[in-house]
Design an enzyme around this catalytic site. Structure first.
Site, mmCIF file in Angstrom:
data_model
loop_
_atom_site.group_PDB
_atom_site.id
_atom_site.type_symbol
_atom_site.label_atom_id
_atom_site.label_comp_id
_atom_site.label_asym_id
_atom_site.label_seq_id
_atom_site.Cartn_x
_atom_site.Cartn_y
_atom_site.Cartn_z
ATOM 1 N N VAL A 1 -5.069 -23.756 -6.011
ATOM 2 C CA VAL A 1 -6.428 -23.207 -6.004
ATOM 3 C C VAL A 1 -7.365 -24.195 -6.686
ATOM 4 O O VAL A 1 -7.077 -24.708 -7.768
ATOM 5 C CB VAL A 1 -6.492 -21.841 -6.727
ATOM 6 C CG1 VAL A 1 -7.925 -21.314 -6.710
ATOM 7 C CG2 VAL A 1 -5.560 -20.826 -6.072
ATOM 8 N N LYS A 2 -8.477 -24.444 -5.999
ATOM 9 C CA LYS A 2 -9.506 -25.306 -6.580
ATOM 10 C C LYS A 2 -10.646 -24.424 -7.062
ATOM 11 O O LYS A 2 -11.134 -23.565 -6.318
ATOM 12 C CB LYS A 2 -9.997 -26.280 -5.506
ATOM 13 C CG LYS A 2 -11.213 -27.088 -5.915
ATOM 14 C CD LYS A 2 -11.494 -28.166 -4.895
ATOM 15 C CE LYS A 2 -12.843 -28.817 -5.130
ATOM 16 N NZ LYS A 2 -13.037 -30.010 -4.307
ATOM 17 N N THR A 3 -11.064 -24.638 -8.303
ATOM 18 C CA THR A 3 -12.165 -23.842 -8.832
ATOM 19 C C THR A 3 -12.977 -24.689 -9.803
ATOM 20 O O THR A 3 -12.769 -25.895 -9.897
ATOM 21 C CB THR A 3 -11.630 -22.545 -9.490
ATOM 22 O OG1 THR A 3 -12.730 -21.703 -9.826
ATOM 23 C CG2 THR A 3 -10.838 -22.822 -10.767
ATOM 24 N N GLY B 1 -6.693 -23.282 -1.502
ATOM 25 C CA GLY B 1 -7.848 -22.379 -1.403
ATOM 26 C C GLY B 1 -8.940 -22.876 -2.341
ATOM 27 O O GLY B 1 -8.686 -23.127 -3.523
#
Ligand code: R5P
Length: 292
Positions: A204-206, A174
């Protein structure tokens, strides 16, 4: 206010306590997944360091031929020795990457907007699960717009991809989106990353932010950090170092690699931070020596 009595209001991230549910698997939150999921996650996260260098070159799906990515056929072979995972679209992968390469693949599966739109948050799932299986990808990447007009669509996209991926043991990545008018605070990133993980994403990529260690502690799956807009190499390497120090399990950089005058050396220097625990300063000195 009797109903507030005994209510905990201060958050406590227990920063000194490691994640308690890892079992004997090297990827956070994946101990209870099946063999196929674990195999694919192991193609993304190096079993020795537990970390990953991902190269994001999926920008063309809404930006066209952005500077630095005009000729991916020429760029990718130079970067390949220094990265663990290619994150791209099926069009770029199928046309420009030899199928015999031995790296992980994160396939971008959501799309629906272009640079010509003011609001980029309206997307659909554009790739069938059968095509992801045919390409033998290691995860499927979905952009998620929390707090934007297209939030419902993107949560629907993410959930559909997680449902399909679970059926065939393909993990989902995500990607926290930051639109033009969206906040970039640690509160925002904490909210978005936790929502994505709770919906079932495996990675998760942020973006790196203040109190990043708290964001990592509260997210039960691995965080990989996006590079964002091009920074000076020294600054980008320091940000990469701070991300790993804060608990990120990798970098998924695009522009800070492909818009550098020395993309291969930049990718190699990031690898030194991610897998060999170089500091930002050591990685910068390594980069400087290599590009003298
Ligand atoms: C977001 O839509 C994509 O995954 C981007 O291609 C990626 O996040 C951008 O990477 P960077 O910000 O490092 O250029």
């Amino acid at each position: 206010m009797a109903d507030l009595e005994g209510l905990k209001v201060e958050k406590n991230y227990h920063l000194s306590e490691p994640f308690a549910a890892d079992g004997n698997f090297h990827v956070k939150g994946a101990a209870n997944l099946d063999w196929g999921m674990k195999k694919r996650l192991s193609s993304i996260f190096n079993p020795t360091s537990g970390n990953t260098v991902m190269f994001a070159f999926d920008h063309g799906y809404f930006m066209g031929s952005v500077s630095g990515l005009e000729r991916i056929d020429l760029l990718l072979p130079k970067l390949m020795p220094h990265i663990d995972v290619l994150m791209g679209t099926r069009g770029a992968l199928r046309t420009s990457v030899k199928p015999g390469f031995r790296k992980g693949v994160a396939l971008r599966v959501s799309s629906g907007s272009s640079m010509l739109n003011d609001d980029l948050s309206h997307e659909v799932v554009a790739v069938d699960i059968e095509d992801a299986i045919r390409m033998d990808v290691d995860c499927m990447a979905v952009q998620v717009f929390i707090g934007a007009e297209g939030q419902l669509e993107s949560i629907d996209n993410l959930s559909k991809v997680i449902n399909m991926g679970s059926r065939y043991s393909i993990p989902t990545l995500g990607v926290v989106a930051v639109g033009k008018n969206m906040e970039r605070t640690d509160q925002y990133f904490k909210l978005a990353t936790r929502i994505i993980a709770e919906l079932g994403a495996n990675i998760v990529k942020t973006y790196y932010c203040d109190k990043f260690d708290e964001l990592v502690a509260a997210c039960p799956v691995p965080i990989v950090v996006a590079g964002g807009k091009k920074l000076a190499e020294k600054e980008a390497l320091e940000m990469a170092y701070q991300s790993i120090q804060g608990g990120a399990r990798g970098l998924d950089m695009g522009r800070n690699i492909f818009q550098s005058y020395h993309p291969a050396e930049m990718a190699e220097s990031i690898g030194k931070i991610v897998h060999e625990r170089f500091t930002g300063k050591e990685a910068w000195e390594f980069y400087r020596d290599k590009t003298k």
